[in-house]
Design an enzyme around this catalytic site. Sequence first.
Site, PDB file in Angstrom:
ATOM      1  N   ARG A 109      88.706   8.622  61.856  1.00 33.28           N
ATOM      2  CA  ARG A 109      89.333   7.328  61.559  1.00 33.28           C
ATOM      3  C   ARG A 109      89.024   6.941  60.119  1.00 33.28           C
ATOM      4  NH1 ARG A 109      85.628   2.773  64.711  1.00 33.28           N
ATOM      5  NH2 ARG A 109      83.629   3.677  64.156  1.00 33.28           N
ATOM      6  N   ASN A 147      89.197  -2.920  59.671  1.00 30.16           N
ATOM      7  CA  ASN A 147      87.965  -2.859  60.453  1.00 30.16           C
ATOM      8  C   ASN A 147      86.863  -2.311  59.566  1.00 30.16           C
ATOM      9  OD1 ASN A 147      86.716  -3.104  63.198  1.00 30.16           O
ATOM     10  ND2 ASN A 147      86.227  -0.959  62.803  1.00 30.16           N
ATOM     11  N   GLU A 148      85.815  -3.059  59.415  1.00 29.75           N
ATOM     12  CA  GLU A 148      84.620  -2.595  58.681  1.00 29.75           C
ATOM     13  C   GLU A 148      84.980  -1.746  57.458  1.00 29.75           C
ATOM     14  OE1 GLU A 148      82.161  -0.576  61.538  1.00 29.75           O
ATOM     15  OE2 GLU A 148      81.266  -2.442  62.207  1.00 29.75           O
ATOM     16  N   GLU A 308      80.940  -8.178  66.632  1.00 32.13           N
ATOM     17  CA  GLU A 308      80.608  -6.986  67.412  1.00 32.13           C
ATOM     18  C   GLU A 308      79.103  -6.847  67.540  1.00 32.13           C
ATOM     19  OE1 GLU A 308      82.031  -3.209  65.998  1.00 32.13           O
ATOM     20  OE2 GLU A 308      84.028  -3.986  65.611  1.00 32.13           O
ATOM     21  N   TRP A 316      76.536   5.901  68.572  1.00 30.04           N
ATOM     22  CA  TRP A 316      76.297   6.317  67.182  1.00 30.04           C
ATOM     23  C   TRP A 316      74.824   6.414  66.859  1.00 30.04           C
ATOM     24  CZ3 TRP A 316      80.398   8.213  65.000  1.00 30.04           C
ATOM     25  CH2 TRP A 316      81.647   7.744  65.391  1.00 30.04           C
ATOM     26  N   GLU A 356      83.774   7.728  71.343  1.00 37.80           N
ATOM     27  CA  GLU A 356      82.941   6.628  71.843  1.00 37.80           C
ATOM     28  C   GLU A 356      82.940   6.538  73.364  1.00 37.80           C
ATOM     29  OE1 GLU A 356      84.413   3.461  69.354  1.00 37.80           O
ATOM     30  OE2 GLU A 356      82.854   3.898  67.875  1.00 37.80           O
ATOM     31  N   HIS A 359      79.847   5.169  74.570  1.00 37.18           N
ATOM     32  CA  HIS A 359      79.359   3.937  73.936  1.00 37.18           C
ATOM     33  C   HIS A 359      79.344   2.819  74.972  1.00 37.18           C
ATOM     34  CE1 HIS A 359      78.903   0.543  71.274  1.00 37.18           C
ATOM     35  NE2 HIS A 359      78.673   1.375  70.276  1.00 37.18           N
TER      36      HIS A 359
HETATM   37  C1  GAL Z   1      81.547  -0.449  64.830  1.00 37.07           C
HETATM   38  C2  GAL Z   1      83.064  -0.275  64.771  1.00 37.07           C
HETATM   39  C3  GAL Z   1      83.648  -0.149  66.167  1.00 37.07           C
HETATM   40  C4  GAL Z   1      82.868   0.828  66.986  1.00 37.07           C
HETATM   41  C5  GAL Z   1      81.424   0.434  66.983  1.00 37.07           C
HETATM   42  C6  GAL Z   1      80.552   1.336  67.802  1.00 37.07           C
HETATM   43  O1  GAL Z   1      80.929  -0.217  63.617  1.00 37.07           O
HETATM   44  O2  GAL Z   1      83.651  -1.379  64.146  1.00 37.07           O
HETATM   45  O3  GAL Z   1      84.992   0.241  66.056  1.00 37.07           O
HETATM   46  O4  GAL Z   1      83.019   2.109  66.448  1.00 37.07           O
HETATM   47  O5  GAL Z   1      80.937   0.453  65.675  1.00 37.07           O
HETATM   48  O6  GAL Z   1      79.196   1.026  67.658  1.00 37.07           O
END
Ligand code: GAL
Length: 654
Positions: A109, A147-148, A308, A316, A356, A359
């Site tokens: 991404r 996003n970020e 978030e 991660w 993910e 996750h």
């Molecule tokens: C953030 C990101 C999300 C997702 C998340 C997982 O940094 O904006 O899309 O990947 O991490 O921890």
Amino acid sequence: MPTVDGLAFGGDYNPEQWEREVWEEDIALMREAGVNVATVNVFSWASINPGPGKWEFGQLDDIMDLLADGGVRADLATSTASPPPWFSHAHPETLPVAPEGHRLYYGARAEYCPHAPAYQEAVVEMASKLAERYAGHPALAMWHVGNEYYRSCFCDLAATEFRTWLRERYGDLDGLNRAWGTTFWSQTFTDWEQVLPPRACAETPNPGHVLDFRRFGSDARLRLFDSEAAAIAEHSPDKPITTNLMVTGNFAGNDYFRWGEDLNGENRLIAVDHYLIPGDEIAYEPQVAYASALSRGLAHGQPWLLMEQSANSSAWRGGGFPKRPGEQLRHSLGYVAHGSEGAMYFQWRASRYGTERWHAAMVPHGGRETKTFQEAVQLGQWLKNLAEVKGSTVEPQAAILLDYESVWAFDTPGQLSSSMAPFPELRRWHAALWKRGVVCDIAHPAEDLSRYPVVFAPSLQMLDDDANLRRYVEGGGTLVVGPFSGVMDRNEHVHPGLPGALRDLLGVRVVEHVPLREDESVALDDGTTGRLWAETAVSEGAEVIATYTEYPHGPAVFHRRIGSGRVWYLTTRPEDLNPFLDRLDLEPEFPDLPTGVETVRRTHDDGRSYLFALNHTDQEARIPAEGRDLLTDTEWTPTKPLRPNTCAVIRQHR
Ligand code: GAL
């Protein structure tokens, strides 16, 4: 602020990954948990724009309608953070190029070059189409751009934009050559075409070059955000627009204080993502307060939003690292205590596939029976009870200064000591203050600091001059400066006359820097020890408070009164910060609480005040306060126990 009733509660919601039957169940579970906002369309470019000129909004229409019918508001994202393969394939020049010069393939991404016109145009078109279509949709609460933002690119398009940016900054090549000190190693440029991004080169690159490319990258990404935000505002002028900034205590991809100038504007909002660093050697629990302190600092004390966090393990972070029972509740309340207008997550439902798939999510693979979901239900109830907290603010007692440019400067080649990184030191001071119950912001050195009784500058290598800090001290503030601060100007040129820009203000002359080995410490005659760094220094008007008992000998800690203000200079990094903090006039509201029992107060202008009490320890605690606990809707008294790992929010009037 997002146009939702009460505090925001919800998370990233990716229904496009699921069959329609699951959507119905999602809404039922959201209602059960009290979710009132869902962030949708973050990574849906491929669905809404599946090919050149093809637009298919049917699925997003259904999602937005589903949310509206279910009483959930949408934080509608623009999906521009992840161009799909067709786009990268059609516009290969939009794929990012690594410093070594090779182009990166698609397959993950954020695979875009922020400087590629085709990408820049596509994101504006996307934002514009979405805004036109959904501006009046009943589900719409706010806009979530990209996003970020963090992607960098070293391609020729980046080179072109970089040159334009440099021309604006320096005017001409002479200015650039002076700023980068190109007479060193015969690096002088004679034509703008010779100026490139700092690509991998044969040896250590020019630090000024590396630093400017980071400034440029941050500005370019902010411009991307702005271009989408402007396109949205044309159609949707009345809904807040934001993007998610990363406030984890080691992220320095962008200069968020510059971004803050933008995100504090009308109909904008500071929203942040925070993921805990597991096994963090500095301090685990204070991380929530640190991230919040930075968010509050970016928002200049006004409310902000936690966009978030992770409900449990983050894929991660090496997979493991589960949150213990009660932890996500306590942490979520921690953000709200510190000024967040809600608690949002990545993500609502765990993905069955993709990177993910393991996750954490509010609805894990195990569904509603899981502790994680049950805690989400509990949190939803609490946040509902806390609706009246919305709009109240926190009054910090101190600030810790963060300059992203100083962090970047430390990343450039040729450091005197690799142990003097700013972030860990800032977090160490923050953790020490947190343990003492002192609430502080993270602030920028150039802003008006007069609202903070005490300001800490533990690690501020780059300063052009002392003007703003002098104004603060002359206005009656207490400034604490850590070693190796003010030593270089904004171009990373060493100031003549150490310690540099702060010499006059501190009343101290540094003769020599004495970097220490990692296992070494230095002893002071007040019984304390310092590590990583020492200096030989002499007073030029400052009082000497402590002296080294051995090498490097001479004064170690200085203090100086200037009018009603005072300034401290530490020539070493104290091993234990407490003896120094004891010297300051920084009493918390409840000085007798045990370490790890945190209290933070949010107050409305009309005097309604909310005392958040968070017990991060495994012992019962007593909070000497009276009022109504909004979490349990019962009276709070000083004798009532605050059980381990639980919280109370006591309504009072001030
Ligand atoms: C953030 C990101 C999300 C997702 C998340 C997982 O940094 O904006 O899309 O990947 O991490 O921890």
